[in-house]
Design an enzyme around this catalytic site. Sequence first.
Site, PDB file in Angstrom:
ATOM      1  N   ASP A 172      97.106 -28.470  -8.383  1.00  0.00           N
ATOM      2  CA  ASP A 172      96.603 -27.635  -9.481  1.00  0.00           C
ATOM      3  C   ASP A 172      97.759 -26.948 -10.186  1.00  0.00           C
ATOM      4  O   ASP A 172      98.818 -26.739  -9.590  1.00  0.00           O
ATOM      5  CB  ASP A 172      95.647 -26.568  -8.922  1.00  0.00           C
TER       6      ASP A 172
ATOM      7  N   PHE B 247      86.959 -18.226  -2.354  1.00  0.00           N
ATOM      8  CA  PHE B 247      87.341 -19.627  -2.173  1.00  0.00           C
ATOM      9  C   PHE B 247      86.374 -20.556  -2.889  1.00  0.00           C
ATOM     10  O   PHE B 247      86.767 -21.562  -3.475  1.00  0.00           O
ATOM     11  CB  PHE B 247      87.366 -19.986  -0.687  1.00  0.00           C
TER      12      PHE B 247
HETATM   13  P1  FAD Z   1      93.093 -36.374  -9.353  1.00  0.00           P
HETATM   14  O1  FAD Z   1      92.479 -37.437  -8.529  1.00  0.00           O
HETATM   15  O2  FAD Z   1      94.275 -36.751 -10.198  1.00  0.00           O
HETATM   16  O3  FAD Z   1      91.937 -35.745 -10.249  1.00  0.00           O
HETATM   17  C1  FAD Z   1      92.111 -34.527 -10.962  1.00  0.00           C
HETATM   18  C2  FAD Z   1      91.262 -34.568 -12.236  1.00  0.00           C
HETATM   19  O4  FAD Z   1      91.811 -35.546 -13.124  1.00  0.00           O
HETATM   20  C3  FAD Z   1      89.811 -34.982 -11.996  1.00  0.00           C
HETATM   21  O5  FAD Z   1      88.979 -34.295 -12.898  1.00  0.00           O
HETATM   22  C4  FAD Z   1      89.809 -36.475 -12.317  1.00  0.00           C
HETATM   23  O6  FAD Z   1      88.522 -36.935 -12.739  1.00  0.00           O
HETATM   24  C5  FAD Z   1      90.834 -36.531 -13.444  1.00  0.00           C
HETATM   25  N1  FAD Z   1      91.521 -37.849 -13.522  1.00  0.00           N
HETATM   26  C6  FAD Z   1      91.976 -38.567 -12.473  1.00  0.00           C
HETATM   27  N2  FAD Z   1      92.542 -39.731 -12.932  1.00  0.00           N
HETATM   28  C7  FAD Z   1      92.450 -39.700 -14.291  1.00  0.00           C
HETATM   29  C8  FAD Z   1      92.848 -40.603 -15.331  1.00  0.00           C
HETATM   30  N3  FAD Z   1      93.460 -41.758 -15.065  1.00  0.00           N
HETATM   31  N4  FAD Z   1      92.586 -40.239 -16.610  1.00  0.00           N
HETATM   32  C9  FAD Z   1      91.958 -39.067 -16.910  1.00  0.00           C
HETATM   33  N5  FAD Z   1      91.563 -38.174 -15.944  1.00  0.00           N
HETATM   34  C10 FAD Z   1      91.793 -38.495 -14.658  1.00  0.00           C
HETATM   35  N6  FAD Z   1      96.074 -28.555  -3.397  1.00  0.00           N
HETATM   36  C11 FAD Z   1      97.333 -28.182  -3.076  1.00  0.00           C
HETATM   37  O7  FAD Z   1      98.048 -27.606  -3.921  1.00  0.00           O
HETATM   38  N7  FAD Z   1      97.850 -28.409  -1.834  1.00  0.00           N
HETATM   39  C12 FAD Z   1      97.141 -29.035  -0.877  1.00  0.00           C
HETATM   40  O8  FAD Z   1      97.635 -29.256   0.226  1.00  0.00           O
HETATM   41  C13 FAD Z   1      95.808 -29.432  -1.160  1.00  0.00           C
HETATM   42  N8  FAD Z   1      95.048 -30.065  -0.239  1.00  0.00           N
HETATM   43  C14 FAD Z   1      93.793 -30.512  -0.576  1.00  0.00           C
HETATM   44  C15 FAD Z   1      93.068 -31.229   0.376  1.00  0.00           C
HETATM   45  C16 FAD Z   1      91.800 -31.705   0.053  1.00  0.00           C
HETATM   46  C17 FAD Z   1      91.032 -32.490   1.099  1.00  0.00           C
HETATM   47  C18 FAD Z   1      91.230 -31.434  -1.225  1.00  0.00           C
HETATM   48  C19 FAD Z   1      89.848 -31.912  -1.555  1.00  0.00           C
HETATM   49  C20 FAD Z   1      91.940 -30.716  -2.166  1.00  0.00           C
HETATM   50  C21 FAD Z   1      93.244 -30.261  -1.858  1.00  0.00           C
HETATM   51  N9  FAD Z   1      94.023 -29.577  -2.793  1.00  0.00           N
HETATM   52  C22 FAD Z   1      95.304 -29.168  -2.472  1.00  0.00           C
HETATM   53  C23 FAD Z   1      93.492 -29.269  -4.125  1.00  0.00           C
HETATM   54  C24 FAD Z   1      93.745 -30.426  -5.132  1.00  0.00           C
HETATM   55  O9  FAD Z   1      95.120 -30.600  -5.337  1.00  0.00           O
HETATM   56  C25 FAD Z   1      93.048 -30.035  -6.434  1.00  0.00           C
HETATM   57  O10 FAD Z   1      91.656 -30.027  -6.229  1.00  0.00           O
HETATM   58  C26 FAD Z   1      93.404 -30.842  -7.673  1.00  0.00           C
HETATM   59  O11 FAD Z   1      92.803 -30.201  -8.806  1.00  0.00           O
HETATM   60  C27 FAD Z   1      92.841 -32.258  -7.690  1.00  0.00           C
HETATM   61  O12 FAD Z   1      93.625 -33.105  -7.055  1.00  0.00           O
HETATM   62  P2  FAD Z   1      93.239 -34.679  -6.965  1.00  0.00           P
HETATM   63  O13 FAD Z   1      94.210 -35.216  -6.022  1.00  0.00           O
HETATM   64  O14 FAD Z   1      91.802 -34.861  -6.700  1.00  0.00           O
HETATM   65  O15 FAD Z   1      93.565 -35.132  -8.480  1.00  0.00           O
END
Ligand code: FAD
Length: 312
Positions: free
Chosen positions: A109, A219
């Site tokens: 994020d 949270f």
């Molecule tokens: P993505 O899969 O990239 O998705 C993010 C957004 O972008 C979504 O709305 C998706 O629909 C959109 N998107 C994806 N691909 C595309 C594309 N090609 N074109 C247009 N839009 C697209 N955060 C931390 O900082 N540290 C951590 O250790 C951490 N651990 C986590 C562990 C878990 C199990 C979970 C569920 C979350 C964790 N998070 C952590 C939070 C996470 O980083 C955030 O929720 C972040 O906003 C989304 O990450 P993502 O990997 O799902 O991103």
Amino acid sequence: MSVKDVLASGARSYSFEFFPPRTATGERSLQEALRRVERVAPHFVSVTYGAGGSSRDRTVEITRRITEETSLRPLAHLTAVGHSVAELRQIIGRYADAGVREVLALRGDPPGDPQGPWIPHPQGLRHASDLVRLVRECGAFDVAVAAFPERHPRSADWDDDIRHFVAKCRSGADFAITQMFFRADDYFRLRDRLASAGCHVPVIPAIMPATHFDQIRRFARLSNATVPDDLARRLEAARNDPGQAHRAGVAHATALARRLLDAEAPGLHYITLNRPTAALEIHRSLSLPTRAEGASGTKDPRGTARPSGPPA
Ligand code: FAD
């Protein structure tokens, strides 16, 4: 056995999540928490990747120490936030040198305001799917990704959310772990949507024991999770009674976990906030066979902004 192989064998995976502490006292609590969790022989533990600065080095260092000093298997969290591709390659290399074989690839994020606009690093990656590909390119890792039972707050709608999740899986994810959620039906609906889209990557539900009213409200707001009214009422009524709040949170999470397992969820991932008492109570009350006992929680053949630390 890798988590991927555990899941492929039809067994369930049980795991515990921690965050990198900021103080020496926090560090001692984490060591104690890891020792306690070690006794139930989970399939893996994970340490969240900090939003920036020194907490990130601590994540890598703690993950390395888990491989060297405990019998636990670490899954390493990694985000694309604020990193160039060259830096990401270097961190993945450090994880590999530490003996890590499983990485949770996340976009992360925006620092400061997790709900603010996402601006990738100029030499970095835009989406988690890009990081999945990079991790795979860098070595023989199994890769996990994040899933959202109430959809990602930034996805325009469910179609958008599922399309991007499926693309993320097709870029090389072996399994997924969910964001915290409190209603089993949210998980079941996500699973149905993925099945309809032809995506059968195992999605491990995260269990966050809600044992403090204010904390869980904060949270839940950050992570877009809905706290059911009955749970909110019970926690609010117990605001001045930590013992009662603890019992209410554990009872709710245990019932949720049971429902998920009864409906063939491929395991449970407990968010502990470095205090594993509630998670261990839930885990023990589910009377699951331990990994050491060999059965690994094998499925019943009859049946089918994440908190990275306590609030400041
Ligand atoms: P993505 O899969 O990239 O998705 C993010 C957004 O972008 C979504 O709305 C998706 O629909 C959109 N998107 C994806 N691909 C595309 C594309 N090609 N074109 C247009 N839009 C697209 N955060 C931390 O900082 N540290 C951590 O250790 C951490 N651990 C986590 C562990 C878990 C199990 C979970 C569920 C979350 C964790 N998070 C952590 C939070 C996470 O980083 C955030 O929720 C972040 O906003 C989304 O990450 P993502 O990997 O799902 O991103």
